[in-house]
Design an enzyme around this catalytic site. Sequence first.
Site, PDB file in Angstrom:
ATOM      1  N   HIS A 104      69.979 -15.389   5.396  1.00 46.28           N
ATOM      2  CA  HIS A 104      70.055 -16.286   6.792  1.00 46.28           C
ATOM      3  C   HIS A 104      68.947 -16.322   7.560  1.00 46.28           C
ATOM      4  O   HIS A 104      68.996 -16.818   8.848  1.00 46.28           O
ATOM      5  CB  HIS A 104      71.174 -15.544   7.481  1.00 46.28           C
ATOM      6  N   ILE A 108      71.157   2.432  14.994  1.00 52.72           N
ATOM      7  CA  ILE A 108      72.489   1.621  15.283  1.00 52.72           C
ATOM      8  C   ILE A 108      73.253   1.483  14.090  1.00 52.72           C
ATOM      9  O   ILE A 108      72.824   1.287  12.955  1.00 52.72           O
ATOM     10  CB  ILE A 108      71.906   0.346  15.601  1.00 52.72           C
ATOM     11  N   THR A 109      74.480   1.708  14.009  1.00 53.24           N
ATOM     12  CA  THR A 109      75.609   1.583  12.946  1.00 53.24           C
ATOM     13  C   THR A 109      76.295   0.254  13.436  1.00 53.24           C
ATOM     14  O   THR A 109      76.736   0.059  14.305  1.00 53.24           O
ATOM     15  CB  THR A 109      76.654   2.521  13.092  1.00 53.24           C
ATOM     16  N   MET A 110      76.249  -0.328  12.254  1.00 56.40           N
ATOM     17  CA  MET A 110      76.602  -1.827  12.280  1.00 56.40           C
ATOM     18  C   MET A 110      77.072  -2.285  11.000  1.00 56.40           C
ATOM     19  O   MET A 110      76.546  -2.257   9.987  1.00 56.40           O
ATOM     20  CB  MET A 110      75.584  -2.764  12.583  1.00 56.40           C
ATOM     21  N   VAL A 111      78.401  -2.710  11.177  1.00 55.16           N
ATOM     22  CA  VAL A 111      79.150  -3.620   9.924  1.00 55.16           C
ATOM     23  C   VAL A 111      78.915  -5.082  10.260  1.00 55.16           C
ATOM     24  O   VAL A 111      79.078  -5.657  11.221  1.00 55.16           O
ATOM     25  CB  VAL A 111      80.632  -3.248   9.891  1.00 55.16           C
ATOM     26  N   MET A 117      79.719  -8.354   8.286  1.00 49.61           N
ATOM     27  CA  MET A 117      80.338  -8.807   6.836  1.00 49.61           C
ATOM     28  C   MET A 117      80.977 -10.106   6.917  1.00 49.61           C
ATOM     29  O   MET A 117      81.588 -10.371   7.736  1.00 49.61           O
ATOM     30  CB  MET A 117      81.120  -7.727   6.352  1.00 49.61           C
ATOM     31  N   LYS A 167      93.455  -8.735   1.784  1.00 55.55           N
ATOM     32  CA  LYS A 167      93.171  -8.188   2.944  1.00 55.55           C
ATOM     33  C   LYS A 167      92.007  -9.299   3.696  1.00 55.55           C
ATOM     34  O   LYS A 167      92.122  -9.596   4.854  1.00 55.55           O
ATOM     35  CB  LYS A 167      92.897  -6.748   2.770  1.00 55.55           C
ATOM     36  N   HIS A 188      72.574   1.337   8.942  1.00 53.83           N
ATOM     37  CA  HIS A 188      71.387   2.318   8.979  1.00 53.83           C
ATOM     38  C   HIS A 188      70.056   1.938   8.376  1.00 53.83           C
ATOM     39  O   HIS A 188      68.959   2.317   8.481  1.00 53.83           O
ATOM     40  CB  HIS A 188      71.733   3.636   8.543  1.00 53.83           C
TER      41      HIS A 188
END
EC number: 1.1.1.130
Length: 332
Positions: free
Chosen positions: A44, A168-171, A173, A225, A305
Site C-alpha cells: 500500500h 503498539i498492538t494493532m490489527v 486486516m 465470518k 509488534h
Amino acid sequence: MRVSYDELKNEFKRVLLDRQLTEELAEECATAFTDTTQAGAYSHGINRFPRFIQQLEQGDIVPNAIPTKVLSLGSIEQWDAHQAIGNLTAKKMMDRAIELASQHGVGVIALRNANHWMRGGSYGWQAAEKGYIGICWTNALAVMPPWGAKECRIGTNPLIIAVPTTPITMVDMSCSMYSYGMLEVHRLAGRQTFVDAGFDDEGNLTRDPSIVEKNRRLLPMGFWKGSGLSIVLDMIATLLSNGESTVAVTEDKNDEYCVSQVFIAIEVDRLIDGKSKDEKLNRIMDYVKTAERSDPTQAVRLPGHEFTTILSDNQTNGIPVDERVWAKLKTL
C-alpha cells in the site's frame, strides 16, 4: 534492492510535481507514501503508487479538494472529503477524531466521498502513538464474493484496531484472507500464499496468488465470518457518513472512489489510571507471548509488534523495493 528514504521520496515527489500538484501538496503526499513503504506496508506504499497516479489522471482523485464538515453532534461528526487525496484526508480525520476524544472521551468521524486511504494501519497507529485507542475502517469496491456466491458483491473493507501498548498492538486486516495488494506481493516474490487465499475456477481452495488476482474469487477471512463482517462494516460506514455503499460505488462509479470511512479515537486514560493500564496490558501481552510455541523457532505473534522491528531495519539498511516496481516508478 534497497533504496534510501530520500531517494524514494524524491521519486514520488517528482511524479506528483509532473502531475501539477503544488510543491506543498507533493511534499506531503510523497512523505506519506514513503513513510508507508518504510514502515513495511509495501503493498500500500510503492506498489500502490502507480494505481494512485492512474486515478489521479482519471480525475477520480481531486488533489486540491478540501474536506468539509457537514454535521456535528458533539462527539460525532460527519465530513465530506470531496474526493481529496485519500491518505492525507484520512490522517486529518483521525487527527480530528483525537481532538473530539480529548473533549468528550470519544471521537467519531464519518467521512463520505473519500478516496483509497492506502495503509489503513497508519491511522490506527497515529491514534495509539498519542495514547488513544484507534479504530477505523472503510468500505470499498465489490471485489470479493459473499459466502456462498461466485460473483463479487462485497468489499474487502479493511478494519484497523490499535491499542497504545509498548510497542503498539494493532490489527490491520481486510475482511479477506489476503488483500489484492498482498496477493501482488506474493506473486512478485514468486511464492504461494501461506494459507488459502481464494478459489480457483473449479471452486477449489488455492494458494496461487495469480489465479485469485485473475478470477477475483478472494476467500473471506474466517469464511462466512469475514463475509458477514464486511457487510456490516459497509452498512455502518454508509449510514454514519450518509455516503456511498459498496453496491453504490460498484454500480454507479467507473472505479473505486467516493467510498465511506469511519475513524474512532477513545481516550482510555479517562477510564483507567496509567499504572493500572500498563499493568493490565503488560499482563495480557506476557500471557500471550509465554504460551508454548508450536514451532520452537517462531515466536508467538502479537499483532503489529513486528512493525517496530521492520521500521528500524529499513531506517538502518534502506527500504526494500522490488526491482520491477522500482523500474515502473521511474517511468511514471
